[in-house]
Design an enzyme around this catalytic site. Structure first.
Site, PDB file in Angstrom:
ATOM      1  N   SER A   1       0.798  -1.229   0.000  1.00  0.00           N
ATOM      2  CA  SER A   1       0.000   0.000   0.000  1.00  0.00           C
ATOM      3  C   SER A   1       0.828   1.275   0.000  1.00  0.00           C
ATOM      4  O   SER A   1       0.333   2.328  -0.386  1.00  0.00           O
ATOM      5  CB  SER A   1      -0.928   0.011   1.213  1.00  0.00           C
ATOM      6  OG  SER A   1      -0.182  -0.082   2.404  1.00  0.00           O
TER       7      SER A   1
ATOM      8  N   HIS B   1      -5.316  -3.656  -2.567  1.00  0.00           N
ATOM      9  CA  HIS B   1      -4.938  -2.790  -3.692  1.00  0.00           C
ATOM     10  C   HIS B   1      -4.757  -3.575  -4.988  1.00  0.00           C
ATOM     11  O   HIS B   1      -4.197  -3.059  -5.951  1.00  0.00           O
ATOM     12  CB  HIS B   1      -3.645  -2.035  -3.357  1.00  0.00           C
ATOM     13  CG  HIS B   1      -3.772  -1.192  -2.128  1.00  0.00           C
ATOM     14  ND1 HIS B   1      -4.248   0.095  -2.154  1.00  0.00           N
ATOM     15  CD2 HIS B   1      -3.528  -1.486  -0.827  1.00  0.00           C
ATOM     16  CE1 HIS B   1      -4.268   0.585  -0.922  1.00  0.00           C
ATOM     17  NE2 HIS B   1      -3.834  -0.360  -0.099  1.00  0.00           N
TER      18      HIS B   1
ATOM     19  N   LYS C   1     -11.213   0.389  -1.959  1.00  0.00           N
ATOM     20  CA  LYS C   1     -10.294   0.814  -3.025  1.00  0.00           C
ATOM     21  C   LYS C   1     -10.985   0.633  -4.390  1.00  0.00           C
ATOM     22  O   LYS C   1     -11.379   1.605  -4.996  1.00  0.00           O
ATOM     23  CB  LYS C   1      -8.984   0.020  -2.995  1.00  0.00           C
ATOM     24  CG  LYS C   1      -8.491  -0.384  -1.619  1.00  0.00           C
ATOM     25  CD  LYS C   1      -8.021   0.737  -0.754  1.00  0.00           C
ATOM     26  CE  LYS C   1      -7.518   0.222   0.573  1.00  0.00           C
ATOM     27  NZ  LYS C   1      -7.459   1.209   1.618  1.00  0.00           N
TER      28      LYS C   1
HETATM   29  C1  LIG Z   1      -3.314  -3.152   2.357  1.00  0.00           C
HETATM   30  C2  LIG Z   1      -4.546  -2.757   3.101  1.00  0.00           C
HETATM   31  N1  LIG Z   1      -5.241  -3.692   3.761  1.00  0.00           N
HETATM   32  C3  LIG Z   1      -6.362  -3.380   4.436  1.00  0.00           C
HETATM   33  C4  LIG Z   1      -6.831  -2.089   4.502  1.00  0.00           C
HETATM   34  C5  LIG Z   1      -8.065  -1.775   5.293  1.00  0.00           C
HETATM   35  O1  LIG Z   1      -9.123  -1.524   4.464  1.00  0.00           O
HETATM   36  P1  LIG Z   1     -10.377  -0.639   4.893  1.00  0.00           P
HETATM   37  O2  LIG Z   1     -10.088   0.762   4.480  1.00  0.00           O
HETATM   38  O3  LIG Z   1     -11.505  -1.236   4.133  1.00  0.00           O
HETATM   39  O4  LIG Z   1     -10.564  -0.777   6.369  1.00  0.00           O
HETATM   40  C6  LIG Z   1      -6.144  -1.084   3.826  1.00  0.00           C
HETATM   41  C7  LIG Z   1      -6.631   0.306   3.882  1.00  0.00           C
HETATM   42  O5  LIG Z   1      -5.932   1.241   4.033  1.00  0.00           O
HETATM   43  C8  LIG Z   1      -4.969  -1.417   3.116  1.00  0.00           C
HETATM   44  O6  LIG Z   1      -4.261  -0.483   2.475  1.00  0.00           O
END
Ligand SMILES: Cc1ncc(COP(=O)(O)O)c(C=O)c1O
Length: 397
Positions: A186, A214, A245
């Site tokens: 991310s 992502h 996303k």
């Molecule tokens: C790699 C990754 N996993 C999980 C999440 C968590 O997702 P959510 O925004 O739906 O809580 C994010 C969000 O920033 C993320 O970037």
């Protein structure tokens, strides 16, 4: 009475107050428009590079229509957890859709991706087991491992030798070994080497959990994520992801074999003790899945924009780290320069996110950019000019 804010925390708060007093605090600006390629922030229209709304679906009229219809049918929420009154016919259709997309048997839905990751880990490992996590995984994974009671062992980012050697060293020390990776990282925008990870998994009798946050909608011929990207349908044992996303919405999922998902529903506290994803989100996300199939042009535009912008930044001399996806870091490697660079581009009309200490080490400070399918060439060219000027100002190009 003990102080509510400890001395250590006070130091951090003082730094934040200092940034605020100098008009350099870069977070929580008030947004007064939808999250499109242009976004109105603090009363200023900016080119939007801050979001994860890669495909631009957050502003797609078909998603809005689907959401409005679902609100009329079900109201704004179900007022209970999925095990109570929180599972509707729309939830069931979305569950089936996700299982079909990933070639799995069943799916559990969560109110956020953060919770989905925690639930997936809680359901897979516990005390006496080990989570073998890549050094750059998302915070939801770190927190999920802590809550699961398992031991966290960290291997060097995307380094198969280190993973393999760690697994050899801990072989008899723990029960289950769960390798956990982000399909796309991310902050750095690089891709997990899943074929090699699968090999290591098979050699060591481990399991693999992938975080598709992502990757879904971005990777793969049809946007079905990393498994499609590498043509590796059995490359993961547990698949978790988010709707925040690719659909520009909110919510999360875990998909896998039927017996595993049944066990998750009755063991993962992140699933049992939290309200269900509202039907309005299920309808929105179902429509987003439909668009992945019916309007492939968004993914094509996203990749065309990504290639154009990444090569533009590189030719100007920026260090874009490991990026190979729409997540592009501009590596600045200095807290103050990052804050000044971000302020300078904001004043010139680009909204982006600095990633600075303590979120990352000072040497890893950067501006994180999210390219969108809906960015026009004019947006990208204007941003490249603005970045060039700011880069020269802070002396990084
Ligand atoms: C790699 C990754 N996993 C999980 C999440 C968590 O997702 P959510 O925004 O739906 O809580 C994010 C969000 O920033 C993320 O970037």
């Amino acid at each position: 009475m003990p102080a509510l804010v400890s001395d250590e925390h006070r130091q951090h708060s003082e730094y934040i107050s200092l940034l605020q007093s100098q008009n350099l605090y870069p977070f929580c600006f008030e947004v007064t428009s939808p999250c499109n390629h242009r976004i109105v922030v603090a009363n200023r229209e900016c080119i939007n590079f801050i979001s994860n709304n890669y495909l631009g679906f957050a502003g797609h009229p078909k998603l809005q229509e689907a959401a409005e219809a679902a609100v009329r049918q079900y109201g704004v929420g179900m007022g209970g957890s999925p095990l109570m009154c929180g599972t509707t016919e729309i939830h069931n259709r979305l569950k089936e859709k996700i299982a079909a997309v990933y070639g799995q048997q069943d799916t559990a839905l969560f109110a956020s991706g953060y919770q989905a990751l925690i639930g997936a880990i809680q359901a897979t490992i516990g005390k006496g087991d080990a989570a073998m996590v890549d050094g750059l995984v998302h915070r939801s994974i770190v927190d999920g491992v802590t809550l699961s009671g398992s031991t966290r062992r960290v291997w060097v980012h995307n380094n198969m030798e280190d993973l393999s050697s760690l697994l050899t060293r801990v072989q008899s020390k723990y029960g289950r070994k769960l390798i956990i990776v982000d399909s796309v990282y991310s902050m750095d925008g690089d891709i997990a080497p899943l074929p090699a990870i699968k090999k290591v998994r098979d050699q060591h009798g481990a399991l693999v959990l992938i975080d598709e946050a992502h990757s879904l909608g971005v990777l793969g011929r049809n946007g079905r994520g990393i498994l499609e990207h590498f043509d590796l349908p059995d490359g993961a044992d547990v698949i978790a992801g988010t709707f925040s996303k690719f659909a520009g919405a909110v919510g999360g999922f875990v998909t896998g074999p039927k017996d595993f998902i049944l066990h998750l529903r009755h063991s993962a506290s992140a699933y049992i003790f939290s309200a269900s994803l509202p039907p309005v989100m299920c309808a929105t996300v179902l429509k987003a899945f439909e668009l992945l199939e019916e309007e492939p042009q968004w993914r094509e535009l996203l990749w065309a924009n990504t290639r154009y912008f990444l090569s533009g930044l590189k030719s100007q001399g920026f260090d874009t780290g490991l990026s190979e996806t729409p997540i592009i870091p501009i590596m600045i490697r200095d807290v103050e320069k990052s804050i000044f660079f971000n302020r300078s581009i904001f004043e010139a009309g680009v909204y982006a996110s600095p990633v600075v200490y303590p979120a990352v080490a000072p040497s890893k400070c950067r501006i994180r950019l999210g390219v969108m399918a809906t960015h026009t060439r004019d947006d990208l060219d204007a941003a490249l000019e603005i970045f060039k000027k700011a880069g020269k100002e802070v002396g990084i190009i």
